[in-house]
Design an enzyme around this catalytic site. Structure first.
Site, short mmCIF file in Angstrom:
data_model
loop_
_atom_site.label_atom_id
_atom_site.label_comp_id
_atom_site.label_asym_id
_atom_site.label_seq_id
_atom_site.Cartn_x
_atom_site.Cartn_y
_atom_site.Cartn_z
N TYR A 194 0.82 -1.21 0.00
CA TYR A 194 0.00 0.00 0.00
C TYR A 194 0.86 1.26 0.00
O TYR A 194 0.63 2.19 -0.78
CB TYR A 194 -0.92 -0.01 1.22
CG TYR A 194 -1.86 1.17 1.31
CD1 TYR A 194 -2.99 1.24 0.50
CD2 TYR A 194 -1.63 2.21 2.21
CE1 TYR A 194 -3.86 2.32 0.58
CE2 TYR A 194 -2.48 3.28 2.30
CZ TYR A 194 -3.60 3.34 1.48
OH TYR A 194 -4.45 4.41 1.56
N LYS A 198 1.15 4.20 -2.92
CA LYS A 198 0.75 5.59 -2.67
C LYS A 198 1.93 6.55 -2.86
O LYS A 198 1.74 7.68 -3.32
CB LYS A 198 0.16 5.72 -1.26
CG LYS A 198 -1.19 5.04 -1.09
CD LYS A 198 -2.21 5.58 -2.07
CE LYS A 198 -3.60 5.03 -1.80
NZ LYS A 198 -4.63 5.57 -2.73
#
Length: 298
Positions: A194, A198
């Site tokens: 994740y 990002k």
């Protein structure tokens, strides 16, 4: 040189306030504009669609995988402002053909795309790399990065048209919002999929701006705050204490970014929790020192 902090000392908000309230400080700021929201079925995306309706948008076009959820968001948009037209397309942002078709459908229905919000996101279980499932790890990149790329790729041409059209009237158009996260600035055990995705979103934002500055595009990567969405609750339980921000905060911040007031900060990562008045007050410093971009210091 060491980096003392990655987090500026702006006053933080956890709920909407006048400057970013689509029914107050931003009233009518989206008038005449067509807004495409990907990931509009719930949470932040749903709140963003409603916020643009409250700000007077001409039309809102919704993308998500669930038709039933899209119908729910459509009803909320109409309730917020019956004068805002609303349509949707069932779409998986990881599929280039589906995103391309949805963008074409929006243009055919409403004639333009003035704001594109790449809001679809995914967060799986936090697992150390050596224990991770390869398919699950890559799924984060498929939704978060590839999905954002697809929205950017197919919306950039109509956004450039929007920028030129609104500029001819002395106004601002052509805004692209990419959903990042404060997690992009951390290295936390188990969050490699994740947080790397990002972090890449922030760099993608910079590349969009670099490649399409001449086209009038204004791209932003944003942290939406810690919102108690289904995605947010996929974080370890110890992180849930930070899920204190209303989805309407990020929604209002996106409307503010799309109003033209922050065009000078294009190509950067910004947090929806930061006070917009304080951001504007630091304009000279931000530009002079090229703040809120991904850089290595040596």
């Amino acid at each position: 040189m060491t980096i003392q902090t990655q987090f500026p000392d702006f006053s933080e908000h956890h709920a909407p306030y006048d400057s970013i309230d689509p029914a107050a400080g931003l009233k009518d700021s989206a008038r005449g504009k067509v807004v495409l929201v990907a990931g509009a079925s719930r949470g932040i995306g749903q709140a963003t669609a409603v916020a643009f309706a409250k700000a007077g948008a001409k039309a809102v076009f919704l993308l998500a995988r669930s038709e039933a959820a899209l119908e729910e968001t459509q009803a909320l948009v109409t309730e917020a402002n019956p004068e805002t037209e609303c349509a949707y397309a069932v779409c998986d942002v990881t599929q280039a053909g589906e995103v391309s078709a949805a963008v074409d459908a929006c243009k055919a229905r409403f004639g333009a795309i003035d704001v594109a919000d790449a809001n679809a996101g995914y967060l799986g279980p936090w697992v150390k790399i050596g224990e991770s499932d390869p398919e699950g790890w890559w799924r984060n990149w498929e939704v978060n990065m590839r999905g954002a790329y697809h929205v950017a790729r197919y919306c950039l041409a109509p956004l450039a048209e929007s920028a030129a059209r609104w500029a001819s009237e002395g106004k601002s158009g052509g805004h692209l919002i990419l959903l990042s996260s404060i997690g992009a600035q951390f290295v936390m055990p188990g969050a490699s999929d994740y947080q790397t995705a990002k972090h890449a979103i922030n760099r993608l934002c910079e590349f969009v701006q670099n490649d399409h500055e001449a086209d009038g595009i204004k791209c932003f990567a944003i942290h939406p705050g810690g919102v108690a969405t289904e995605l947010g609750h996929n974080m370890p339980e110890g992180m849930h204490q930070y899920l204190v921000d209303a989805p309407e905060l990020a929604a209002g911040f996106v409307v503010w970014l799309s109003s033209g007031q922050a065009d000078w900060a294009r190509g950067r990562y910004l947090s929806a929790t930061w006070d917009v008045g304080e951001i504007e007050a630091r304009k000279e410093d931000i530009l002079e020192n090229d703040l809120f971009v991904n850089r290595m210091r040596a």
